[in-house]
Design a protein around this motif. Structure first.
Motif, PDB file in Angstrom:
ATOM      1  N   ALA A   1       1.295  83.547 -27.110  1.00 12.88           N
ATOM      2  CA  ALA A   1       1.487  83.290 -25.507  1.00 12.88           C
ATOM      3  C   ALA A   1       0.999  84.177 -24.994  1.00 12.88           C
ATOM      4  O   ALA A   1       0.310  84.671 -24.452  1.00 12.88           O
ATOM      5  CB  ALA A   1       3.463  83.587 -25.301  1.00 12.88           C
ATOM      6  N   ILE A   2       1.133  85.887 -25.675  1.00 10.12           N
ATOM      7  CA  ILE A   2       0.483  87.053 -25.435  1.00 10.12           C
ATOM      8  C   ILE A   2      -0.967  86.672 -24.698  1.00 10.12           C
ATOM      9  O   ILE A   2      -1.256  87.100 -24.344  1.00 10.12           O
ATOM     10  CB  ILE A   2       0.250  87.920 -26.645  1.00 10.12           C
ATOM     11  CG1 ILE A   2       2.276  87.928 -26.773  1.00 10.12           C
ATOM     12  CG2 ILE A   2      -0.190  89.362 -26.316  1.00 10.12           C
ATOM     13  CD1 ILE A   2       2.679  88.716 -27.939  1.00 10.12           C
TER      14      ILE A   2
ATOM     15  N   LYS B   1      -2.581  84.207 -24.165  1.00  7.68           N
ATOM     16  CA  LYS B   1      -2.667  83.123 -23.327  1.00  7.68           C
ATOM     17  C   LYS B   1      -2.194  84.179 -21.777  1.00  7.68           C
ATOM     18  O   LYS B   1      -3.377  83.509 -20.804  1.00  7.68           O
ATOM     19  CB  LYS B   1      -1.433  81.976 -22.938  1.00  7.68           C
ATOM     20  CG  LYS B   1      -1.539  81.186 -21.768  1.00  7.68           C
ATOM     21  CD  LYS B   1      -0.769  79.617 -21.863  1.00  7.68           C
ATOM     22  CE  LYS B   1      -1.006  78.867 -20.636  1.00  7.68           C
ATOM     23  NZ  LYS B   1      -0.245  77.772 -20.820  1.00  7.68           N
ATOM     24  N   ALA B   2      -1.610  84.800 -21.746  1.00  6.20           N
ATOM     25  CA  ALA B   2      -0.858  85.653 -20.645  1.00  6.20           C
ATOM     26  C   ALA B   2      -2.362  86.914 -20.792  1.00  6.20           C
ATOM     27  O   ALA B   2      -2.591  86.892 -19.550  1.00  6.20           O
ATOM     28  CB  ALA B   2       0.460  86.207 -20.529  1.00  6.20           C
ATOM     29  N   THR B   3      -3.046  86.879 -21.723  1.00  7.61           N
ATOM     30  CA  THR B   3      -3.431  88.263 -21.475  1.00  7.61           C
ATOM     31  C   THR B   3      -4.750  88.231 -21.318  1.00  7.61           C
ATOM     32  O   THR B   3      -5.842  88.890 -21.083  1.00  7.61           O
ATOM     33  CB  THR B   3      -3.676  90.163 -21.586  1.00  7.61           C
ATOM     34  OG1 THR B   3      -2.616  88.579 -23.895  1.00  7.61           O
ATOM     35  CG2 THR B   3      -1.769  90.243 -21.883  1.00  7.61           C
TER      36      THR B   3
ATOM     37  N   GLN C   1      -5.332  93.829 -20.473  1.00  8.53           N
ATOM     38  CA  GLN C   1      -5.982  92.928 -20.979  1.00  8.53           C
ATOM     39  C   GLN C   1      -6.638  91.842 -19.490  1.00  8.53           C
ATOM     40  O   GLN C   1      -7.360  93.129 -18.769  1.00  8.53           O
ATOM     41  CB  GLN C   1      -4.696  91.276 -19.805  1.00  8.53           C
ATOM     42  CG  GLN C   1      -4.344  92.701 -18.339  1.00  8.53           C
ATOM     43  CD  GLN C   1      -2.655  91.886 -18.032  1.00  8.53           C
ATOM     44  OE1 GLN C   1      -2.937  90.588 -18.065  1.00  8.53           O
ATOM     45  NE2 GLN C   1      -1.768  93.257 -17.675  1.00  8.53           N
TER      46      GLN C   1
ATOM     47  N   ASP D   1       4.586  78.537 -22.838  1.00 10.92           N
ATOM     48  CA  ASP D   1       3.786  78.481 -21.643  1.00 10.92           C
ATOM     49  C   ASP D   1       5.345  80.028 -20.863  1.00 10.92           C
ATOM     50  O   ASP D   1       4.754  80.407 -19.967  1.00 10.92           O
ATOM     51  CB  ASP D   1       3.767  77.235 -20.728  1.00 10.92           C
ATOM     52  CG  ASP D   1       2.997  76.598 -20.793  1.00 10.92           C
ATOM     53  OD1 ASP D   1       1.531  77.367 -21.824  1.00 10.92           O
ATOM     54  OD2 ASP D   1       2.681  75.080 -20.792  1.00 10.92           O
TER      55      ASP D   1
ATOM     56  N   ALA E   1       4.891  83.311 -22.103  1.00 10.36           N
ATOM     57  CA  ALA E   1       3.270  83.528 -21.165  1.00 10.36           C
ATOM     58  C   ALA E   1       3.645  83.693 -19.763  1.00 10.36           C
ATOM     59  O   ALA E   1       3.193  84.726 -19.249  1.00 10.36           O
ATOM     60  CB  ALA E   1       2.189  82.929 -21.648  1.00 10.36           C
ATOM     61  N   SER E   2       4.310  83.247 -18.958  1.00 10.51           N
ATOM     62  CA  SER E   2       4.864  83.782 -17.185  1.00 10.51           C
ATOM     63  C   SER E   2       5.267  84.528 -17.476  1.00 10.51           C
ATOM     64  O   SER E   2       4.896  84.975 -16.414  1.00 10.51           O
ATOM     65  CB  SER E   2       5.576  81.961 -17.060  1.00 10.51           C
ATOM     66  OG  SER E   2       6.757  82.264 -17.302  1.00 10.51           O
TER      67      SER E   2
ATOM     68  N   SER F   1       2.617  87.420 -17.791  1.00 10.40           N
ATOM     69  CA  SER F   1       2.315  87.539 -16.827  1.00 10.40           C
ATOM     70  C   SER F   1       2.537  88.264 -15.949  1.00 10.40           C
ATOM     71  O   SER F   1       1.419  89.215 -15.093  1.00 10.40           O
ATOM     72  CB  SER F   1       1.560  86.380 -16.185  1.00 10.40           C
ATOM     73  OG  SER F   1       0.905  85.585 -17.237  1.00 10.40           O
TER      74      SER F   1
END
Length: 563
Positions: free
Chosen positions: A68-69, A71-73, A101, A137, A140-141, A144
């Motif tokens: 998740a990290i 995916k977000a960054t 990021q 997800d 990750a949201s 973000s």
């Protein structure tokens, strides 16, 4: 409330070692909050999103959080993992990834306490195909929209370990300061209310709206378990009598069973079962549910007892370790019930037909317990017990001998005149087991083995509970007694609890409780307890106990002196 405001409190708490300062920071945050925000803030200060009695897992592992990290960054997972390995904290790795990021969201939404709490609560609801990706997800949201410090604590909350040193005592005292006057009476009232409800938001709201009187008016609620009354230890029957007796009245001696302590809530046909750790185990024990429905006449009640397994062919008791597998069983429940049937030995009645019996004497509670159910051999029975005169302990001695001969742990000695006090060790209920009996200890640190057991956490550091300081004190290191299969299972349970890594050594959240034997107890400067178990040996995992239930430093000192 903005999540950044809560994060600021987190940072200030983490920066101080003073318990008083931590309490003051939490109290100030609560004072500025609305009553409705208590529902969010109090769990989040513990890195949780559910009350203690829900025992819910967010269902997202460190590896999924790592994904998740990334995916977000946009930061490669290998880089994040390197920082994680160097710092021992995935939260710090997340903060660094957000600071560096490579991708930015077009529209950033400021995080609020409510949005973080609700998103994490939603993780509990994801199920079935695709649920793992839904969890990734969702996390990750949040990341973000987070700044580096917010990301640090979002990830720590996801993993269930804030690393800021906030215990139940800090939350209790902060509520007493924020909603009451912070006096000893206020603290005691908050503590009692929490032990009764296991719901700090409810306690904080009640304290703010109704004061100490309102806290004292809180009652048992069906299907919301209360903390059990706890027993201290005694060296022998005579010591137990001397400690427990408060008058010339009779005492109670009762078998101490080697099973799982159970709290049973009944409302009509609905029956639910909880362990002493507040974990609901209704699904795992359909036989208990049916036995309570069949044999308990009361329409609504809260019962307490001990679940003991037995061999249906021989009638012999089954080892606790075998019984404990039923608690973890998620599938083939009926088969497990047939393989390891259980008896419930009832020993207390806490409420009946909407009437709380907590303030009634044990003598009256037992009288009403006996009247509310019909015993059935091998299904549900009263605990084996005898009343005796403190001046004539022979009946208690005989029951103690009978208990040991029957394969039980020992004896309980109880004062018949006292009320039930949730979550308290009050000195009116003692357990007596053979001298130099095994100790229940919690694993605080570990070290990966080399050689044949490479990759397994084969060296486990053990701690007892310093009740006076409300801290854990290490008493030795364990490396023997378990089979390869047991060690592999322990490693699987311990690795998700790792909070820091230094080479092969790891620091753990203190959650895994073990029963250990040992040759003797030595005075030792190596461990902060001042004692060391000589040649400790693994006996079994105690999944029915938490770190709050392990043996005390006082107990270790007593055993040391008795050698």
């Amino acid at each position: 409330m903005q999540y950044a405001d809560l994060v600021e409190s987190y940072c200030r708490i983490e920066a101080t070692a003073s318990t008083d300062e931590k309490t003051a920071i939490v109290a100030a945050t609560l004072e500025d909050a609305t009553t409705g925000e208590f529902e969010l803030l109090l769990p989040l200060f513990r890195g949780e999103v559910t009350p203690a009695y829900e025992q819910a897992e967010l269902g997202i592992s460190s590896s999924l959080t790592l994904e998740a990290i990334g995916k977000a960054t946009g930061v490669p997972e290998a880089e994040i993992e390197t920082t994680w390995r160097e710092t021992g904290d995935l939260g710090t790795a997340a903060a660094e990834a957000v600071a560096n990021q490579t991708q930015q969201t077009l529209v950033s939404t400021e995080l609020t306490v409510e949005s973080v709490f609700e998103t994490l609560r939603e993780l509990l609801e994801y199920a079935g195909e695709g649920s793992q990706q839904d969890r990734i997800d969702a996390v990750a949201s949040l990341l973000s929209n987070a700044d580096p410090e917010e990301a640090r604590y979002v990830v720590r909350t996801v993993l269930g370990h804030l690393r800021i040193g906030i215990g139940e005592g800090t939350i209790r005292d902060a509520i007493a300061q924020a909603s009451l006057d912070g006096s000893d009476e206020a603290i005691e009232s908050v503590e009692y209310a929490y032990q009764l409800t296991n719901d700090y938001p409810l306690v904080a709201r009640t304290a703010r709206e109704a004061g100490v009187d309102g806290l004292r008016d809180l009652e048992i609620e069906l299907f919301r378990p209360l903390q059990v009354m706890l027993a201290d230890s005694a060296a022998d029957v005579e010591d137990g009598i001397e400690t427990v007796a408060s008058s010339d009245g009779p005492l109670l001696a009762e078998y101490k069973y080697d099973g799982v302590r159970i709290q049973l809530h009944k409302d009509g046909e609905e029956v639910r079962a909880f362990t002493r750790r507040l974990e609901e185990v209704t699904a795992q024990f359909p036989d208990i549910v049916e036995n309570v429905r069949t044999h308990v006449a009361a329409d609504s009640c809260v019962l307490e007892g001990e679940v003991v397994g037995y061999d249906p062919d021989s009638g012999d008791l089954t080892p606790f370790q075998e019984l404990s597998t039923r608690i973890k069983r998620k599938h083939d429940i009926e088969a497990a019930a047939e393989e390891t049937p259980v008896i419930v030995y009832l020993f207390d009645l806490l409420s009946i037909e909407g009437e709380s019996l907590l303030e009634r004497s044990l003598d009256e509670r037992l009288e009403r317990l006996d009247a509310c159910f019909d015993p059935e051999t091998w299904e549900i029975e009263p605990a084996q017990r005898v009343r005796f005169d403190p001046a004539d302990p022979d009946p208690a001695r005989e029951l103690y001998a009978d208990a040991l001969a029957a394969g039980h742990e020992g004896l309980m000695v109880k004062n018949l005149e006292v009320p039930y006090q949730p979550g308290r060790r009050v000195g009116y209920m003692l357990k007596i087991k053979p001298t130099m009996d095994p100790l229940d200890v919690v694993v605080t640190r570990a070290k990966y083995s080399e050689g044949r057991r490479k990759g397994q956490l084969g060296r486990l550091y053990l701690a007892c509970r310093d009740a006076e300081a409300d801290e854990l004190r290490e008493v030795g290191r364990l490396a023997t007694g378990y089979t390869d299969e047991q060690l592999a299972a322990l490693t699987d349970d311990l690795e998700p609890l790792i909070t820091e890594t230094d080479g092969r050594a790891v620091t753990l959240r203190p959650e895994v409780v073990l029963e250990v034997e040992y040759e003797e107890i030595q005075s030792s400067p190596t461990y902060d307890s001042g004692y060391a178990l000589r040649f400790p040996r693994f006996v079994r995992r105690r999944e029915d106990l938490s770190a709050a239930d392990v043996d005390t430093l006082e107990r270790v000192e007593t055993l040391f002196e008795q050698q």
